[in-house]
Design a protein around this motif. Structure first.
Motif, PDB file in Angstrom:
ATOM      1  N   ARG A 193     -10.317  20.244  11.592  1.00  0.00           N
ATOM      2  CA  ARG A 193     -10.184  21.625  11.101  1.00  0.00           C
ATOM      3  C   ARG A 193      -9.443  21.666   9.777  1.00  0.00           C
ATOM      4  N   SER A 194      -8.428  20.808   9.648  1.00  0.00           N
ATOM      5  CA  SER A 194      -7.665  20.788   8.403  1.00  0.00           C
ATOM      6  C   SER A 194      -7.007  19.430   8.220  1.00  0.00           C
ATOM      7  N   LEU A 195      -6.767  19.111   6.959  1.00  0.00           N
ATOM      8  CA  LEU A 195      -6.027  17.907   6.574  1.00  0.00           C
ATOM      9  C   LEU A 195      -5.101  18.330   5.453  1.00  0.00           C
ATOM     10  N   ALA A 196      -3.812  17.973   5.559  1.00  0.00           N
ATOM     11  CA  ALA A 196      -2.845  18.486   4.599  1.00  0.00           C
ATOM     12  C   ALA A 196      -1.775  17.456   4.276  1.00  0.00           C
ATOM     13  N   VAL A 197      -1.324  17.505   3.024  1.00  0.00           N
ATOM     14  CA  VAL A 197      -0.114  16.817   2.588  1.00  0.00           C
ATOM     15  C   VAL A 197       0.826  17.921   2.125  1.00  0.00           C
ATOM     16  N   GLY A 198       1.853  18.200   2.914  1.00  0.00           N
ATOM     17  CA  GLY A 198       2.682  19.356   2.624  1.00  0.00           C
ATOM     18  C   GLY A 198       1.837  20.609   2.624  1.00  0.00           C
ATOM     19  N   SER A 199       1.938  21.407   1.549  1.00  0.00           N
ATOM     20  CA  SER A 199       1.161  22.646   1.447  1.00  0.00           C
ATOM     21  C   SER A 199      -0.207  22.438   0.811  1.00  0.00           C
ATOM     22  N   ALA A 200      -0.525  21.205   0.409  1.00  0.00           N
ATOM     23  CA  ALA A 200      -1.859  20.901  -0.129  1.00  0.00           C
ATOM     24  C   ALA A 200      -2.792  20.686   1.050  1.00  0.00           C
ATOM     25  N   ARG A 201      -3.626  21.666   1.295  1.00  0.00           N
ATOM     26  CA  ARG A 201      -4.406  21.711   2.532  1.00  0.00           C
ATOM     27  C   ARG A 201      -5.883  21.890   2.225  1.00  0.00           C
ATOM     28  N   GLU A 202      -6.712  21.128   2.920  1.00  0.00           N
ATOM     29  CA  GLU A 202      -8.163  21.288   2.851  1.00  0.00           C
ATOM     30  C   GLU A 202      -8.693  21.569   4.255  1.00  0.00           C
ATOM     31  N   GLU A 203      -9.671  22.471   4.326  1.00  0.00           N
ATOM     32  CA  GLU A 203     -10.244  22.863   5.611  1.00  0.00           C
ATOM     33  C   GLU A 203     -11.558  22.130   5.868  1.00  0.00           C
ATOM     34  N   ASP A 204     -11.847  21.929   7.142  1.00  0.00           N
ATOM     35  CA  ASP A 204     -13.130  21.375   7.592  1.00  0.00           C
ATOM     36  C   ASP A 204     -13.466  20.090   6.825  1.00  0.00           C
ATOM     37  N   VAL A 205     -12.689  19.058   7.087  1.00  0.00           N
ATOM     38  CA  VAL A 205     -12.807  17.787   6.361  1.00  0.00           C
ATOM     39  C   VAL A 205     -13.506  16.761   7.246  1.00  0.00           C
ATOM     40  N   GLN A 206     -14.498  16.093   6.683  1.00  0.00           N
ATOM     41  CA  GLN A 206     -15.151  15.004   7.408  1.00  0.00           C
ATOM     42  C   GLN A 206     -14.266  13.772   7.374  1.00  0.00           C
TER      43      GLN A 206
ATOM     44  N   LEU B  15       0.850  -1.177   0.000  1.00  0.00           N
ATOM     45  CA  LEU B  15       0.000   0.000   0.000  1.00  0.00           C
ATOM     46  C   LEU B  15       0.891   1.235   0.000  1.00  0.00           C
ATOM     47  N   ILE B  16       0.369   2.344  -0.564  1.00  0.00           N
ATOM     48  CA  ILE B  16       1.116   3.597  -0.628  1.00  0.00           C
ATOM     49  C   ILE B  16       0.899   4.373   0.665  1.00  0.00           C
ATOM     50  N   LEU B  17       1.994   4.739   1.332  1.00  0.00           N
ATOM     51  CA  LEU B  17       1.920   5.545   2.540  1.00  0.00           C
ATOM     52  C   LEU B  17       2.526   6.921   2.279  1.00  0.00           C
ATOM     53  N   VAL B  18       1.777   7.957   2.649  1.00  0.00           N
ATOM     54  CA  VAL B  18       2.248   9.335   2.479  1.00  0.00           C
ATOM     55  C   VAL B  18       2.098  10.072   3.811  1.00  0.00           C
ATOM     56  N   PRO B  19       2.935  11.102   4.048  1.00  0.00           N
ATOM     57  CA  PRO B  19       2.816  11.871   5.293  1.00  0.00           C
ATOM     58  C   PRO B  19       1.683  12.883   5.196  1.00  0.00           C
ATOM     59  N   ALA B  20       0.768  12.846   6.155  1.00  0.00           N
ATOM     60  CA  ALA B  20      -0.365  13.767   6.176  1.00  0.00           C
ATOM     61  C   ALA B  20      -0.497  14.380   7.565  1.00  0.00           C
ATOM     62  N   SER B  21      -0.877  15.649   7.596  1.00  0.00           N
ATOM     63  CA  SER B  21      -1.011  16.383   8.860  1.00  0.00           C
ATOM     64  C   SER B  21      -2.474  16.691   9.142  1.00  0.00           C
ATOM     65  N   VAL B  22      -2.883  16.487  10.377  1.00  0.00           N
ATOM     66  CA  VAL B  22      -4.242  16.796  10.818  1.00  0.00           C
ATOM     67  C   VAL B  22      -4.186  17.972  11.779  1.00  0.00           C
ATOM     68  N   ASN B  23      -4.994  18.976  11.507  1.00  0.00           N
ATOM     69  CA  ASN B  23      -5.079  20.168  12.366  1.00  0.00           C
ATOM     70  C   ASN B  23      -3.718  20.831  12.577  1.00  0.00           C
ATOM     71  N   GLY B  24      -2.866  20.780  11.548  1.00  0.00           N
ATOM     72  CA  GLY B  24      -1.576  21.454  11.621  1.00  0.00           C
ATOM     73  C   GLY B  24      -0.531  20.761  12.460  1.00  0.00           C
ATOM     74  N   GLU B  25      -0.830  19.564  12.958  1.00  0.00           N
ATOM     75  CA  GLU B  25       0.132  18.833  13.779  1.00  0.00           C
ATOM     76  C   GLU B  25       1.165  18.142  12.892  1.00  0.00           C
ATOM     77  N   GLU B  26       2.117  17.469  13.492  1.00  0.00           N
ATOM     78  CA  GLU B  26       3.168  16.776  12.751  1.00  0.00           C
ATOM     79  C   GLU B  26       2.566  15.705  11.842  1.00  0.00           C
ATOM     80  N   PRO B  27       3.210  15.421  10.716  1.00  0.00           N
ATOM     81  CA  PRO B  27       2.663  14.428   9.769  1.00  0.00           C
ATOM     82  C   PRO B  27       2.677  13.016  10.339  1.00  0.00           C
ATOM     83  N   HIS B  28       1.704  12.233   9.886  1.00  0.00           N
ATOM     84  CA  HIS B  28       1.601  10.823  10.241  1.00  0.00           C
ATOM     85  C   HIS B  28       1.370  10.017   8.965  1.00  0.00           C
TER      86      HIS B  28
END
Length: 283
Positions: free
Chosen positions: A80-93, A21-34
């Motif tokens: 509040r937000s979900l992001a991969v690097g600077s690709a950020r979306e707000e208010d994500v279910q 499976l493909i794993l990428v670093p993603a940040s939730v609410n501006g926290e460190e990537p997981h």
């Protein structure tokens, strides 16, 4: 000035050995990537209960869902937000589910979430398997729509708003077209059992695969050719299982199979969600 802004370019890595499976670093609410699974077969972004608890994300409701392995209950919430690097979306279910721990155990990697359609839908998603790089682009103008013997460019459509699978026409052993879902969360191309029967393919029992909701029983075989547009793969290993029928029922559309990693990794894959165009380019 470049008319297209590359929102992000990040390396990804594969986890799971022969069934990756493909794993990428993603940040939730501006926290460190997981580590998140990149899964075009998922309509919804997912979070692990551990990460949700650590970030104080409270469930708002519960919902019944069905994964490839069977039914499951998930808790719905918003971030509040979900992001991969600077690709950020707000208010994500998001859906919170303990299934991610089981999937992580199966692929021997930490998995804290899934990037699904409700994040990816505003981007052109470019997967360079040879370089292990993911690019997310917000397209501002059309790309060159040419094609050739080593490149396929074709429109796709989504199965349904509630099951937004990317559906494309596929030819198997010269027959078709059949309707397949493109799924970066599938490690192997899978066929529905009725298509296996129709094509007269020989199969053998295989080890159970891991899917959300439980183990998935499959058989294994090989097709002489599998073609999408102008590009084709020869002597292609496939699996088959009843779970394709379950996905067909959930999506409410005819579904003959799933294009998985062992087909996609032979191309540079571009899924242009805003324009509903798929591009496959041979290296």
């Amino acid at each position: 000035m470049n008319p297209e802004t590359i929102a992000v370019e990040v390396p990804f890595h594969l986890a799971g050995g022969l069934d990756p499976l493909i794993l990428v670093p993603a940040s939730v609410n501006g926290e460190e990537p997981h580590p998140f699974i990149l899964d075009t077969g998922a309509g919804q972004c997912l979070l692990s209960p551990v990460l949700a608890g650590r970030l104080g994300i409270e469930p708002e409701s519960e919902r019944q869902a069905r994964g490839a392995g069977g039914p499951l209950t998930v808790s719905m919430a918003r971030v509040r937000s979900l992001a991969v690097g600077s690709a950020r979306e707000e208010d994500v279910q998001v859906a919170i589910t303990g299934e991610l721990a089981r999937i992580g155990t199966a692929i021997r990697a930490r998995v804290e979430g899934v990037l699904g359609f409700n994040f990816l839908q505003r981007f052109r998603v470019e997967l360079d398997y040879a370089q292990s790089v993911l690019r997310l682009v917000r397209p501002l103008e059309p790309r060159d729509e040419g094609s050739g013997p080593r490149r396929a460019l074709l429109p796709f459509h989504l199965a349904a708003p509630t099951k937004p699978l990317v559906l494309v026409p596929v030819f198997v052993d010269g027959e078709g077209p059949f309707q397949f879902a493109l799924d970066t969360g599938a490690s192997r191309t899978m066929l529905a059992p009725d298509l296996v029967h129709r094509l007269g393919l020989q199969t053998v029992e295989d080890d159970a695969a891991t899917g959300a909701g439980g183990a998935v029983q499959i058989v294994a075989g090989t097709v002489t050719s599998l073609a999408v547009g102008e590009v084709a793969v020869r002597d292609h290993a496939i699996g088959a299982g009843e779970f394709v029928h379950w996905i067909r029922q959930a999506a409410g559309v005819p579904l003959d199979g799933i294009l998985g990693y062992n087909f996609l990794n032979q191309f540079r894959v571009t899924i242009d969600y805003p324009r509903s165009v798929l591009e496959l380019t041979a290296p």
